[in-house]
Design a protein around this motif. Structure first.
Motif, PDB file in Angstrom:
ATOM      1  N   UNK A  50       0.819  -1.217   0.000  1.00 11.26           N
ATOM      2  CA  UNK A  50       0.000   0.000   0.000  1.00 11.26           C
ATOM      3  C   UNK A  50       0.848   1.260   0.000  1.00 11.26           C
ATOM      4  N   UNK A  51       1.968   1.225   0.727  1.00  8.89           N
ATOM      5  CA  UNK A  51       2.790   2.429   0.855  1.00  8.89           C
ATOM      6  C   UNK A  51       3.863   2.501  -0.240  1.00  8.89           C
ATOM      7  N   UNK A  52       3.881   1.501  -1.119  1.00  6.24           N
ATOM      8  CA  UNK A  52       4.800   1.541  -2.251  1.00  6.24           C
ATOM      9  C   UNK A  52       6.173   0.976  -1.994  1.00  6.24           C
ATOM     10  N   UNK A  53       6.369   0.317  -0.851  1.00  9.66           N
ATOM     11  CA  UNK A  53       7.674  -0.293  -0.567  1.00  9.66           C
ATOM     12  C   UNK A  53       7.856  -1.600  -1.342  1.00  9.66           C
ATOM     13  N   UNK A  54       6.748  -2.258  -1.678  1.00  6.46           N
ATOM     14  CA  UNK A  54       6.771  -3.460  -2.517  1.00  6.46           C
ATOM     15  C   UNK A  54       5.909  -3.196  -3.741  1.00  6.46           C
ATOM     16  N   UNK A  55       6.356  -3.678  -4.873  1.00  7.88           N
ATOM     17  CA  UNK A  55       5.606  -3.471  -6.119  1.00  7.88           C
ATOM     18  C   UNK A  55       4.771  -4.710  -6.419  1.00  7.88           C
ATOM     19  N   UNK A  56       3.466  -4.535  -6.644  1.00  3.98           N
ATOM     20  CA  UNK A  56       2.622  -5.695  -6.942  1.00  3.98           C
ATOM     21  C   UNK A  56       2.841  -6.194  -8.368  1.00  3.98           C
ATOM     22  N   UNK A  57       2.470  -7.455  -8.589  1.00  8.05           N
ATOM     23  CA  UNK A  57       2.564  -8.026  -9.935  1.00  8.05           C
ATOM     24  C   UNK A  57       1.393  -7.577 -10.810  1.00  8.05           C
ATOM     25  N   UNK A  58       0.266  -7.238 -10.199  1.00  6.29           N
ATOM     26  CA  UNK A  58      -0.903  -6.792 -10.949  1.00  6.29           C
ATOM     27  C   UNK A  58      -1.779  -5.945 -10.038  1.00  6.29           C
ATOM     28  N   UNK A  59      -2.627  -5.129 -10.653  1.00  2.85           N
ATOM     29  CA  UNK A  59      -3.587  -4.362  -9.876  1.00  2.85           C
ATOM     30  C   UNK A  59      -3.224  -2.893  -9.720  1.00  2.85           C
ATOM     31  N   UNK A  60      -4.085  -2.180  -9.000  1.00  5.81           N
ATOM     32  CA  UNK A  60      -3.951  -0.735  -8.844  1.00  5.81           C
ATOM     33  C   UNK A  60      -4.217  -0.329  -7.393  1.00  5.81           C
ATOM     34  N   UNK A  61      -3.535   0.732  -6.970  1.00  2.96           N
ATOM     35  CA  UNK A  61      -3.785   1.358  -5.658  1.00  2.96           C
ATOM     36  C   UNK A  61      -4.045   2.828  -5.918  1.00  2.96           C
ATOM     37  N   UNK A  62      -5.309   3.218  -5.823  1.00  2.00           N
ATOM     38  CA  UNK A  62      -5.685   4.590  -6.139  1.00  2.00           C
ATOM     39  C   UNK A  62      -5.794   5.419  -4.871  1.00  2.00           C
ATOM     40  N   UNK A  63      -5.071   6.527  -4.843  1.00  5.96           N
ATOM     41  CA  UNK A  63      -5.237   7.551  -3.803  1.00  5.96           C
ATOM     42  C   UNK A  63      -5.628   8.816  -4.538  1.00  5.96           C
ATOM     43  N   UNK A  64      -6.907   9.147  -4.504  1.00  2.97           N
ATOM     44  CA  UNK A  64      -7.407  10.212  -5.355  1.00  2.97           C
ATOM     45  C   UNK A  64      -7.283   9.775  -6.807  1.00  2.97           C
ATOM     46  N   UNK A  65      -6.639  10.597  -7.629  1.00  2.00           N
ATOM     47  CA  UNK A  65      -6.458  10.239  -9.041  1.00  2.00           C
ATOM     48  C   UNK A  65      -5.071   9.677  -9.319  1.00  2.00           C
ATOM     49  N   UNK A  66      -4.338   9.339  -8.269  1.00  3.53           N
ATOM     50  CA  UNK A  66      -2.985   8.810  -8.432  1.00  3.53           C
ATOM     51  C   UNK A  66      -2.959   7.299  -8.196  1.00  3.53           C
ATOM     52  N   UNK A  67      -2.401   6.580  -9.148  1.00  2.87           N
ATOM     53  CA  UNK A  67      -2.226   5.134  -9.022  1.00  2.87           C
ATOM     54  C   UNK A  67      -0.792   4.870  -8.568  1.00  2.87           C
ATOM     55  N   UNK A  69       0.864   2.292  -8.153  1.00  2.00           N
ATOM     56  CA  UNK A  69       1.603   1.245  -8.863  1.00  2.00           C
ATOM     57  C   UNK A  69       2.201   1.743 -10.172  1.00  2.00           C
ATOM     58  N   UNK A  70       1.789   2.943 -10.605  1.00  2.96           N
ATOM     59  CA  UNK A  70       2.269   3.463 -11.886  1.00  2.96           C
ATOM     60  C   UNK A  70       3.072   4.754 -11.724  1.00  2.96           C
ATOM     61  N   UNK A  71       3.264   5.213 -10.509  1.00  3.12           N
ATOM     62  CA  UNK A  71       3.948   6.485 -10.305  1.00  3.12           C
ATOM     63  C   UNK A  71       5.454   6.355 -10.504  1.00  3.12           C
ATOM     64  N   UNK A  72       6.097   7.367 -11.116  1.00  4.26           N
ATOM     65  CA  UNK A  72       7.564   7.385 -11.138  1.00  4.26           C
ATOM     66  C   UNK A  72       8.102   7.581  -9.723  1.00  4.26           C
ATOM     67  N   UNK A  73       9.350   7.230  -9.524  1.00  4.45           N
ATOM     68  CA  UNK A  73       9.931   7.197  -8.173  1.00  4.45           C
ATOM     69  C   UNK A  73       9.814   8.533  -7.457  1.00  4.45           C
TER      70      UNK A  73
END
Length: 341
Positions: A50-67, A69-73
């Motif tokens: 959830x906090x982005x320390x591990x990257x999932x193999x599939x799926x999305x984590x939306x906080x507002x309009x930000x995913x 799992x797809x954000x640059x570092x």
């Protein structure tokens, strides 16, 4: 105020081992959710994902309009500032005073001056009842105080989301009760979105607005507290009522032969235990998400089993609730010494 988190089809694997897959849930903004599950089902892994320390193999984590799992570092680094995390053992630096431990995120992530940092740290220490212990080292205080110091550190950046990984581990029932009350009071005061991983059934039955249960690499159920506490789903019923009979075994799930043997024995699961009232904030004012006992069931047209809100003392909480709330709002003198540490 807290923000909503939407998890869609989340899957996590380590090599060929699937930890959990296709997990979907929504953590409502400003509310308290609890995540349960047998040991080894990946609850802590879920928090780290959830906090982005591990990257999932599939799926999305939306906080507002930000995913996430797809954000640059760089964007992920900024988004993490929305989170505050209370680790299992507090994760304090042993060579630093409590003050310096709590000030660490401010010194690391902001350019605030020391005078401002001092004011923020003292405010958070007061919030968790640690004023006067600023100079102590983690090794000089009790486990309950270390948990509260870890919680104060999680709060210093004014997060909108607070993740708590087994905050009650290693604490006796009295300190657990004090910590539960502190979490409820903080939610009422700051309105952050809370997700708590715990094995403590009493905490799960009395603290959250929503409950989720991980089992067999899936999310078995997630929903309002009363929905799960009145559920006849075998794994939910077994776990929330701490019973031996059911699909959960010593490892995780029982094999087919064990389940068949239980079925032949004709085990009667018995009636569901009464649903306890939800813990109130200390000031007696209900939180925004808090409702009277039975309100969710009634609103959804679900008939609770007879006696669902009558406790062992014979108190019917659907009738007693208004009087209980009124009594809670009466000022009560603090005990000498401020209670257990």
């Amino acid at each position: 105020m807290g923000v909503e988190i939407r998890v869609e089809g989340l899957t996590k694997r380590f090599g060929r081992q699937t930890i959990w897959q296709d997990v979907s849930l929504t953590l409502p903004a400003g509310e308290i959710s609890v995540l349960l599950g047998p040991s080894g089902t990946g609850k802590s892994v879920f928090l780290k994902t959830l906090v982005g320390l591990l990257k999932p193999e599939a799926g999305h984590i939306w906080i507002g309009d930000r995913d996430l799992t797809r954000l640059p570092e760089a964007d992920l680094y900024e988004t993490r500032k929305l989170f505050g995390v209370l680790f299992q053992d507090g994760a304090l630096f042993g060579s630093m005073s409590l003050f310096d431990n709590i000030a660490f995120p401010l010194r690391e992530h902001t350019k605030k001056k020391e005078g401002v940092i001092k004011n923020i740290v003292m405010e958070k220490m007061e919030l968790v009842g640690l004023l006067g212990a600023e100079a102590k080292l983690p090794g000089e205080i009790s486990g309950g105080m270390r948990k509260r110091a870890g919680l104060a550190r999680a709060l210093v950046l004014d997060p909108e989301i607070i993740l708590c990984d087994e905050p009650d581990s290693g604490l006796d029932p009295v300190r657990t009760a004090y910590l539960n009350q502190l979490i409820v009071d903080l939610n009422a005061r700051i309105g952050a979105t809370f997700l708590i991983v715990t094995h403590d059934i009493n905490s799960a039955r009395t603290v959250p607005d929503h409950i989720g249960l991980l089992f067999q690499r899936h999310l078995a159920m997630f929903g309002p507290r009363e929905m799960l506490l009145s559920s006849d789903e075998p794994v939910v019923r077994q776990f929330l009522n701490a019973r031996k009979h059911g699909p959960i075994g010593m490892s995780e799930e029982k094999d087919l032969s064990e389940l068949e043997a239980e079925a032949k024995m004709g085990h009667d699961p018995g009636r569901l235990p009464p649903i306890p009232p939800q813990l109130m904030p200390s000031d007696g004012r209900a939180r925004l998400a808090q409702a009277a006992p039975g309100a969710w069931l009634k609103a959804n047209g679900i008939q609770a089993p007879p006696g669902s809100f009558i406790d062992d003392a014979g108190v019917n909480w659907t009738e007693e609730w208004p009087r209980y709330v009124a009594a809670q709002q009466q000022p009560v003198a603090a005990p000498p010494g401020g209670g257990p540490q």
